[in-house]
Design an enzyme around this catalytic site. Structure first.
Site, PDB file in Angstrom:
ATOM      1  CE  LYS A  60      49.282  52.250  41.675  1.00 28.54           C
ATOM      2  NZ  LYS A  60      48.363  51.326  42.390  1.00 28.54           N
ATOM      3  CD  GLU A 106      48.451  51.869  46.469  1.00 34.23           C
ATOM      4  OE1 GLU A 106      48.859  50.717  46.665  1.00 34.23           O
ATOM      5  OE2 GLU A 106      48.036  52.255  45.358  1.00 34.23           O
ATOM      6  CB  CYS A 161      51.448  50.303  44.904  1.00 31.62           C
ATOM      7  SG  CYS A 161      50.918  48.641  45.361  1.00 31.62           S
TER       8      CYS A 161
HETATM    9  O1  LIG Z   1      43.532  46.726  46.952  1.00 29.03           O
HETATM   10  C1  LIG Z   1      42.975  47.675  47.458  1.00 29.03           C
HETATM   11  O2  LIG Z   1      42.070  47.550  48.290  1.00 29.03           O
HETATM   12  C2  LIG Z   1      43.400  49.049  47.122  1.00 29.03           C
HETATM   13  N1  LIG Z   1      44.289  49.099  45.987  1.00 29.03           N
HETATM   14  C3  LIG Z   1      45.608  49.049  46.064  1.00 29.03           C
HETATM   15  O3  LIG Z   1      46.079  48.903  47.110  1.00 29.03           O
HETATM   16  C4  LIG Z   1      46.516  49.138  44.860  1.00 29.03           C
HETATM   17  C5  LIG Z   1      45.733  49.360  43.634  1.00 29.03           C
HETATM   18  S1  LIG Z   1      44.500  48.092  43.369  1.00 29.03           S
HETATM   19  N2  LIG Z   1      47.285  47.929  44.823  1.00 29.03           N
HETATM   20  C6  LIG Z   1      48.322  47.681  44.022  1.00 29.03           C
HETATM   21  O4  LIG Z   1      48.735  48.505  43.213  1.00 29.03           O
HETATM   22  C7  LIG Z   1      48.938  46.294  44.233  1.00 29.03           C
HETATM   23  C8  LIG Z   1      50.077  45.966  43.291  1.00 29.03           C
HETATM   24  C9  LIG Z   1      50.513  44.564  43.507  1.00 29.03           C
HETATM   25  O5  LIG Z   1      50.160  43.911  44.451  1.00 29.03           O
HETATM   26  C10 LIG Z   1      51.432  43.941  42.520  1.00 29.03           C
HETATM   27  O6  LIG Z   1      51.977  44.655  41.651  1.00 29.03           O
HETATM   28  O7  LIG Z   1      51.613  42.728  42.598  1.00 29.03           O
END
Ligand SMILES: O=C(O)CNC(=O)[C@H](CS)NC(=O)CCC(=O)C(=O)O
Length: 270
Positions: free
Chosen positions: A113, A43, A156
């Site tokens: 997603k 991702e 993710c």
């Molecule tokens: O963070 C950023 O800069 C960009 N965003 C992401 O990478 C995404 C969406 S915020 N991250 C996740 O989905 C983490 C899930 C996760 O860590 C869990 O389910 O515990």
């Protein structure tokens, strides 16, 4: 379907598309040199940075990402998953999009997603993915291939919602992709357990490309890109440095595990 090698790429993407795509190509090249026919990028492979910066650049990130995936697939003659990049919508928000491209450079599967990471993590970081991302509304459809088996996509935070993967295995999935940018804090306790559970309960291979290290500001990701077999055994783990996890996807192993543990046939509720 014969046995083949798959690779889960692990990278530290930063707020610089050209830098990230150069890093991604280096690892695609490495994976292909080791014989991989199916390669997954994590991702945010093309851009990882502040949300407003991501929105401002979304158009070019989307275009560059698609072009990159198609060029790489053709140049290296492999099937490639781009594990998640922003694609603009009319609403001003983006879809967090995973794209699977085959070795001729054709798009074969696209998934938006569904589950957005709106979570206050106990380490003090707050995440509001929905402030910039529109949630997809549809379950992914498996991509049926002759050479690589039936492939299901997710992204993710989806890994916490087993019903999505149940639907993929019900459709006949052999391989489940979970490209991620898991937080370091949640990752240390949840990442591997969740991935193993999805593999075991669906008797599928799980391929989980990952972000690792310090991406920007105080954002730190967990790493441990991995490939897990249908019994739940970890076949490869990239650790914490950028690199690749590579392992064999063996249809005989899927059949064997599904004979030894026929839980998919014992489902009662779905
Ligand atoms: O963070 C950023 O800069 C960009 N965003 C992401 O990478 C995404 C969406 S915020 N991250 C996740 O989905 C983490 C899930 C996760 O860590 C869990 O389910 O515990």
């Amino acid at each position: 379907m014969k046995s083949y090698l798959a690779a889960a790429i692990q990278m530290t993407s930063v707020p610089d598309v050209q830098k990230n795509l150069a890093q991604a190509e280096e690892f695609i090249d490495l994976a292909v040199n080791q014989g991989a026919q199916l390669v997954g990028l994590p991702e945010n492979f093309a851009f990882m940075g502040e949300e407003d910066e991501k929105l401002a650049q979304a158009n070019s990130i989307a275009q560059e990402s698609e072009k990159f995936l198609k060029t790489m697939a053709q140049r290296y003659q492999v099937t490639i998953l781009g594990g998640g990049f922003p694609v603009p919508t009319d609403s001003g928000k983006v879809y967090n999009t995973a794209l699977l491209v085959d070795s001729s450079g054709q798009e074969v599967s696209r998934y938006l997603k569904v589950h957005l990471f709106d979570v206050n993590v106990p380490d003090g970081n707050t995440y509001r993915e929905s402030s910039t991302v529109m949630a997809g509304k549809e379950l992914p459809e498996i991509c049926v291939t002759e050479k690589l088996g039936n492939i299901g996509l997710s992204v993710c935070y989806d890994v916490r919602f087993p019903e999505l993967y149940r639907d993929l295995s019900r459709q006949g999935a052999h391989v489940l992709f979970v490209p991620a940018a898991f937080t370091a804090f949640t990752g240390k306790d949840h990442w591997q357990v969740l991935l193993q559970a999805r593999a075991i309960e669906n008797t599928c291979y799980v391929i989980a490309p990952a972000q690792t290290g310090i991406n920007y500001a105080r954002r730190q990701t967990h790493g441990h890109a991995m490939i897990i077999d249908p019994w739940g055994v970890i076949l490869a783990d990239a650790g914490e440095q950028p690199g690749i996890a590579i392992a064999e996807i063996n249809p005989g192993r899927i059949e064997q595990v599904r004979r030894q543990m026929p839980s998919l046939q014992h489902r009662v509720f779905m």
